[in-house]
Structure formats: structure tokens, C-alpha cells
Design a protein around this motif. Structure first.
Motif, short mmCIF file in Angstrom:
data_model
loop_
_atom_site.label_atom_id
_atom_site.label_comp_id
_atom_site.label_asym_id
_atom_site.label_seq_id
_atom_site.Cartn_x
_atom_site.Cartn_y
_atom_site.Cartn_z
N LYS A 59 117.25 63.59 34.85
CA LYS A 59 116.27 64.54 35.37
C LYS A 59 115.76 65.44 34.26
CE LYS A 59 115.65 68.17 38.85
NZ LYS A 59 116.31 68.94 39.95
N GLY A 60 116.67 65.92 33.42
CA GLY A 60 116.26 66.77 32.30
C GLY A 60 115.40 66.01 31.32
N ALA A 61 115.74 64.74 31.07
CA ALA A 61 114.95 63.93 30.15
C ALA A 61 113.53 63.73 30.67
CB ALA A 61 115.63 62.58 29.93
N LYS A 62 113.40 63.50 31.98
CA LYS A 62 112.07 63.35 32.56
C LYS A 62 111.27 64.65 32.41
CE LYS A 62 113.24 59.88 36.08
NZ LYS A 62 113.31 59.60 37.53
N SER A 63 111.94 65.77 32.63
CA SER A 63 111.27 67.06 32.50
C SER A 63 110.79 67.30 31.07
CB SER A 63 112.21 68.18 32.92
OG SER A 63 111.62 69.46 32.76
N ASN A 64 111.57 66.85 30.08
CA ASN A 64 111.21 67.07 28.68
C ASN A 64 109.97 66.29 28.26
OD1 ASN A 64 113.26 68.88 28.31
ND2 ASN A 64 114.61 67.49 27.19
N CYS A 65 109.55 65.33 29.07
CA CYS A 65 108.33 64.59 28.75
C CYS A 65 107.11 65.51 28.72
CB CYS A 65 108.09 63.48 29.76
SG CYS A 65 109.24 62.08 29.64
N SER A 66 107.20 66.65 29.39
CA SER A 66 106.07 67.58 29.46
C SER A 66 106.05 68.57 28.29
CB SER A 66 106.10 68.36 30.77
OG SER A 66 107.27 69.16 30.86
#
Length: 268
Positions: free
Chosen positions: A234-241
Motif C-alpha cells: 500500500k505504501g509503495a502504491k502511494s509513493n507512485c504519486s
């Protein structure tokens, strides 16, 4: 990537938990996921059974230092080439490579004394390298390390791979961020000279400390970013932004740790 204290703690905790359950970290396989997830592996994973059903993989060419070879490189490349088949849609290369980077200056085991390396006169944007600890020699050092990675480490058809530059404070760097940038520019120029694509792996903090503010005229500007630092998918997906590491850069991949392995999420 290079082993960090966090990864060491997580790895030890995982090994202890598996031991209590009667399992082994060498044989345990994390569950498959429908997300666009891959892993990166290198010398710390030598001898371990690696998971299948991944969207992509990144294999480390070095052993944590910029001037040495991952002893399991051939085996890990064979694993990646034979097991990763893009089961999920992603624009990431099915198999990519990453290399450790550094700018040790005169403290290194080797430092250039001219613009000449392995039969080639390097076209140096910073002028003539005369053996000093300056931008001109840092550029040649980076160019030379990239040459070694592509030619001497045992990588067949290096021009066919995407090459990530692993930029971390654990390796040897100068306090001069301009010289460090020159080093990384030299690496980028070599890889691009053979027709390969290049990206940068780091965190915002580490990149700023090592390379500083990258001008838009640098060949580092616009290179894809691979961001470390997340602890969960979840954190990795958020870091895409998050912002990319250099001007014009987009975040292509983000990394997180799970079951003692470095997992990566493809943002694009």
C-alpha cells in the motif's frame, strides 16, 4: 539493493518466525498477487529459492560495491529469464539490471589519471582528467564502472537491458555533489552509448545528499525514478504519486520489503 539496517532487522525477524514454525527462509515463498509486483535480487539472495508468478524482476550486477561482481549473477539471470513471463500487464522490462554506484575519489582502489579507458578516449564534458579528485576524473570513473558492468561482469547483450543506477549513502561518495553528479553522468553516458536505457534508484533524502539539485541540462534529468522506502505494498502504491528524483522524471517503480525480500510495484 544494498543491505540496510531496516532490511537486516526484517530479515532476522522473518528467519526467526520461520524457524519457530518449522520452515526455512531459503524455501519459503510469499503468496502470489494480482498486482503489478516484481522483486529485485542480488548477492544477499544467493542460494535462496526465489518466488515465481512475478510481473518483472531486477537483478543486481555487483556485490554491494561498485567495483565487484555478484557471484550469483548468472544463476539469478537464469532464474529471471526462465520464470518471469509478464503475468500482469506492466510497461516495465520483464528483466532489468541494477548496478551499485560510488564516487570514492582518491581513496578508491582505482582512480583515473586520464580520459583514456580500455582503448577508448572518453569524450569528457568536464575537460581533461589529470588524476585529481575533481569532476573531470569523477566523470571518467563513472564511465569506467559502467563499462566494467556491461563488459566484464558476464552480462550477455548488455545493450538489451534496462540499467538502474543504485544511488545510496552506504557506498563511498564525495561531499562535492557536483562531482558525484559527474560520476553518475559518466555512467549514464556509457550505458546510453551502447543503446541501453537508464534509470535511477534512491530515496529523495539520499539522492539530495549525494547528487544535490540536478540541472535540467544534465543527462540525469528526466531519467525514470525507482523510489525505495515503503514498508508495505500500500505504501509503495502511494509513493507512485511522489516527485521523481530529477527534473522531468516520473516515478516508474517503488520498492517495499516483504518476507525478507525487496518487492517492487510498477507504477506504470
Amino acid at each position: 539493493m544494498a543491505a540496510s539496517m531496516l532490511k537486516m532487522v526484517l530479515s532476522i525477524a522473518t528467519a526467526l518466525a520461520l524457524a519457530l514454525a518449522g520452515g526455512s527462509p531459503a524455501t519459503a515463498a510469499p503468496p502470489r498477487t494480482s498486482d503489478r509486483v516484481g522483486i529485485d535480487v542480488s548477492w544477499p539472495q544467493c542460494g535462496k529459492i526465489l518466488p515465481e508468478g512475478l510481473a518483472f524482476g531486477v537483478v543486481g550486477v555487483n556485490n554491494g560495491l561498485a567495483n565487484a561482481t555478484n557471484r550469483c549473477l548468472e544463476d539469478q539471470l537464469n532464474w529471471a529469464e526462465s520464470t518471469i513471463r509478464h503475468p500482469q500487464a506492466t510497461s516495465q522490462p520483464r528483466v532489468a539490471l541494477y548496478v551499485n554506484t560510488a564516487n570514492p575519489g582518491l581513496a578508491g582502489s582505482w582512480w583515473p589519471t586520464s580520459n583514456f579507458y580500455m582503448g577508448t578516449m572518453v569524450d569528457n564534458p568536464y575537460g581533461n582528467c589529470g588524476g585529481k579528485n575533481d569532476k573531470a576524473c569523477a566523470y571518467v570513473y563513472g564511465y569506467a564502472k559502467a563499462y566494467d558492468d556491461a563488459v566484464l561482469r558476464g552480462v550477455d547483450d548488455p545493450e538489451d537491458y534496462f540499467w538502474w543506477l543504485d544511488v545510496e549513502t552506504e557506498n563511498s561518495w564525495q561531499s562535492d555533489t557536483e562531482a558525484n553528479r559527474a560520476d553518475l553522468e559518466g555512467m549514464t553516458d556509457y550505458f546510453e552509448s551502447i543503446g541501453a536505457d537508464v534509470g535511477i534508484y534512491s530515496t529523495g533524502y539520499q539522492w539530495g545528499k549525494i547528487a544535490g539539485a540536478v540541472p535540467s541540462t544534465s543527462n540525469l534529468a528526466g531519467l525514470p525514478s525507482w523510489l525505495a522506502g515503503a514498508r508495505t505494498l500500500k505504501g509503495a502504491k502511494s509513493n507512485c504519486s511522489l516527485d521523481g528524483l530529477t527534473p522531468g522524471s516520473t516515478v516508474a517503480v517503488t520498492q517495499y520489503v516483504s518476507n525478507g525480500l525487496d518487492y517492487n510495484y510498477a507504477c506504470v
